[in-house]
Design an enzyme around this catalytic site. Sequence first.
Site, PDB file in Angstrom:
ATOM      1  N   SER A 159       0.881  -1.347  -0.216  1.00  0.00           N
ATOM      2  CA  SER A 159       0.332  -0.109   0.286  1.00  0.00           C
ATOM      3  C   SER A 159       0.828   1.027   0.348  1.00  0.00           C
ATOM      4  O   SER A 159       1.612   1.630  -0.767  1.00  0.00           O
ATOM      5  CB  SER A 159      -1.559   0.283   1.259  1.00  0.00           C
ATOM      6  N   ASP A 245      -9.406  -3.957  -5.606  1.00  0.00           N
ATOM      7  CA  ASP A 245      -8.888  -3.476  -4.694  1.00  0.00           C
ATOM      8  C   ASP A 245      -9.598  -2.479  -5.124  1.00  0.00           C
ATOM      9  O   ASP A 245      -9.456  -1.333  -6.069  1.00  0.00           O
ATOM     10  CB  ASP A 245      -7.229  -3.190  -4.784  1.00  0.00           C
ATOM     11  N   HIS A 277      -7.757  -5.088  -1.325  1.00  0.00           N
ATOM     12  CA  HIS A 277      -6.676  -4.229  -0.531  1.00  0.00           C
ATOM     13  C   HIS A 277      -6.153  -5.132   0.551  1.00  0.00           C
ATOM     14  O   HIS A 277      -6.133  -5.377   1.979  1.00  0.00           O
ATOM     15  CB  HIS A 277      -6.905  -2.743  -0.298  1.00  0.00           C
TER      16      HIS A 277
END
Length: 310
Positions: A159, A245, A277
């Site tokens: 991320s 995601d 995600h």
Amino acid sequence: MLLTVVSDRSSANKYLYNIETKELKQLTKTLNPEVASEDLVDAEIVRFKSFDGQEIPAVYYKPHNASSSNKVPALVWVHGGPGGQSRAGYSTSIQYFVNHGYAVLAVNNRGSSGYGKAFYKMDNQNHGDKDLKDCVWGKKWLAEQEYIDSSKIGIYGGSYGGFMSLAGIIQYPKEFAVGVDLFGVTNWIRTLRSIPPYWESFKVALYDEMGDPSSEDSVRLKNISPLFNTDKIKTPLLVLQGSNDPRVLQVESDEIVAGAKKNGTPVEYVLFPDEGHGFVKKENQIKAAAETLKFLDKYLKKEEPKGKLN
């Protein structure tokens, strides 16, 4: 009293403590029986000075086989966020890589939570700069350890940490030997504009920290976005992404992979069609770890493949 107990070398377990008899009884045993706790390692909390003298905390994992006569490769591990925090405790991913001979330094760069408001705000609208330098100086700390092979240190993150991995190999190609990017942000302008309405409170907080992509902040956001600097990616790169995601869209990883490949850079791409995600399905977690280890062994350890990974 019912207790939940977790350690660096053991996943969470339930215990029952009888206050009258002072008897402690373990109710669960969640660690896979094929994993020996003594083969795992305890985390160590370390602190190092960054480029400007700022003290940076980190969680460090040293492989059992590391010694001055057996130097090992290492990873600078960057948490998500922005504003996340790496903490001691059981991590299947970290223990897996450490068990296979990789030292791991989980850096809590400036901007991480858990160290006070002043430290937390140190990277506001300065991402990819001073916070990234903290990771570079973490790499330098690793290189100073007598049992680390200073030529074999990579950067790994998911991320926001994935963005930092990409920014690391773009801005500091001579520092990091490989980069591992798990669903990392590559285009901050698109990512910040694509936040869905039901995340409004998260959006306000993120704009305050990162900047407003519809304002003059867009110039800085474009400058730090890896997607607009793919010509500088010369370091072997592994990208892992979930197709579903909603936070970091698949197109982010698709485009960074395409851009890096134009340079003739070794790039591997693993797409998970049933993940969002972060990878939550056990079989996907196992595949992600195995593919990452195979990549690290090839490009960081520079070993020949040994067949099927366990």
